[in-house]
Design an enzyme around this catalytic site. Sequence first.
Site, mmCIF file in Angstrom:
data_model
loop_
_atom_site.group_PDB
_atom_site.id
_atom_site.type_symbol
_atom_site.label_atom_id
_atom_site.label_comp_id
_atom_site.label_asym_id
_atom_site.label_seq_id
_atom_site.Cartn_x
_atom_site.Cartn_y
_atom_site.Cartn_z
ATOM 1 N N SER A 147 0.839 -1.201 0.000
ATOM 2 C CA SER A 147 0.000 0.000 0.000
ATOM 3 C C SER A 147 0.881 1.261 0.000
ATOM 4 O O SER A 147 1.651 1.469 -0.934
ATOM 5 C CB SER A 147 -0.956 -0.050 1.195
ATOM 6 O OG SER A 147 -1.995 0.880 1.052
ATOM 7 N N HIS B 17 -7.270 -5.962 -0.830
ATOM 8 C CA HIS B 17 -6.164 -5.011 -0.864
ATOM 9 C C HIS B 17 -4.906 -5.696 -0.356
ATOM 10 O O HIS B 17 -4.789 -6.013 0.823
ATOM 11 C CB HIS B 17 -6.515 -3.805 0.013
ATOM 12 C CG HIS B 17 -5.427 -2.783 0.104
ATOM 13 N ND1 HIS B 17 -4.757 -2.306 -0.994
ATOM 14 C CD2 HIS B 17 -4.899 -2.123 1.178
ATOM 15 C CE1 HIS B 17 -3.870 -1.402 -0.610
ATOM 16 N NE2 HIS B 17 -3.932 -1.279 0.697
ATOM 17 N N ASP C 6 -8.802 -4.599 -6.296
ATOM 18 C CA ASP C 6 -8.351 -3.841 -5.130
ATOM 19 C C ASP C 6 -9.047 -2.487 -5.119
ATOM 20 O O ASP C 6 -8.850 -1.660 -6.010
ATOM 21 C CB ASP C 6 -6.830 -3.666 -5.194
ATOM 22 C CG ASP C 6 -6.235 -3.068 -3.930
ATOM 23 O OD1 ASP C 6 -6.939 -2.324 -3.222
ATOM 24 O OD2 ASP C 6 -5.045 -3.333 -3.662
#
Length: 489
Positions: A203, A457, A430
């Site tokens: 991320s 995710h 995602d």
Amino acid sequence: MLVGMGAARGSSTCSNACTSRPLAVPRTGHPQMPPGAPGVKAECARLKVPLDYQNPEDGQAEIAVLRVAARDKDPIGSLLLNPGGPGFPGTQHTAITAAVWAQSPITERFHTVGFDPRGVGASEPALDCYTDAERERDAKFASFPAGVDDWTEQETRRLVGQCAERSGGMQVLAHVGTRDVARDMDVLRQVLGDEKLSFAGASYGTRLGAVYAEMFPKKVRALVLDGAMDPLKGSHERRVQQYTGMQRSFERMAASCATKPDCPLGTDPDRATKVFQKLVRPLIDKPVPTSDGLRLTFVQAIEGVTAAMYGEVIWPAAIAGIAELKAGKGDTLRKLRDLYHERTADGVYPNSLEATMTINCLDEDRHTPKQETAMNRAIFDVAPFSDPGRPIKQARDGCEHWPVKPTLGYPYATDIEGLPDTLTVSVTGDAMTPHEGGINLANALGGSLLTVEGEQHGTLQAGNACINEAVAAYPIDLKSPAGGARCKL
């Protein structure tokens, strides 16, 4: 200077991580510690770095570091890890990851090393903007959802003042951006004795890895970037991209729910957003109670459902929460919101979201009220599930009075010379970091892309054999997946 790690300096054994603060919430939809996962032995240390690299005499920051030693007696080196956020602690993440990867060839060949970025977790000074009581009253972290309780100019001035007062001064707020952290990573690389950096970031960690590549391209050995933030898009465009992904996930969740006769969103997925709006909008004026004496507000309900957008495995909890809300109860959605905020049972909040907000003040575009209002209207256009249905008079950027201008800049990590191959891993469904961003990051770095079919995710802790094989082969043997490589969750 690294204090506390390694036999020469004296080592300390940690049962889980360098800090006793609550573990970060998983952002992948998977348990933090799978049943039967072994404990890990780890060494803890603190890395001293200049607060301001341009003026190193102006104070220091201490970075909390945790290392789990490789199982092999002759390891390749260290693999630095970052869990994202940007405010989530890497020490806790690394303890968890080392346990999940207990039998992985990665933990056999690499020391796994986590660090809490400056201002985060157990690092000092720690970023702190709100009290627990203020967090309980829905303290603001962003301008959206606008139209409910928008920041005033007085509040944005007060925000920077109280963040500075509680975090160690304006100088701290001016030096917690991603470029500062990338410099810390390079110092840590040197102290660990690695000629070049091997790194796995998820991320926000993909932004951190990409910025390191931009700043220190010849010091990169291997970068695994999982769930990529788009380096080409500015704040407005990227957030609209993200909320588009969130609405898509909401609709996929609603379609799954619609196959069941008791679905609280109804049996027509095309009407699910309107059904949800009718359930949550009354919470603006009248929150519903929870069985433990708390309440569920509109903002908290949206956050609870947003938490489910991190992975398909969380959808059933969100649907159960929406069904409870239909019956006038707020327990499950409130619990999802509390998990999202990492609130403990006794009402204590760690600083992860406060650190995220503060770091973003140095990374994101600084918007005028007109720009912030336009962004919020665009978000509600693409993600109506989050729209409170009230006019936006004027949204404000909470960072508008920050002591320095943003330091990241967009686009970033482009046209880098001398960078070896990198590996971006991107999930097609995602919501938080849409697949388009993964494609753009891989192209910007001139690196390899592993496309993963799924609805969540991040992938590195998913326990998927296809992903595990590709991800291990790259940092160990510097062997990238073939062009067009795909895995499926």
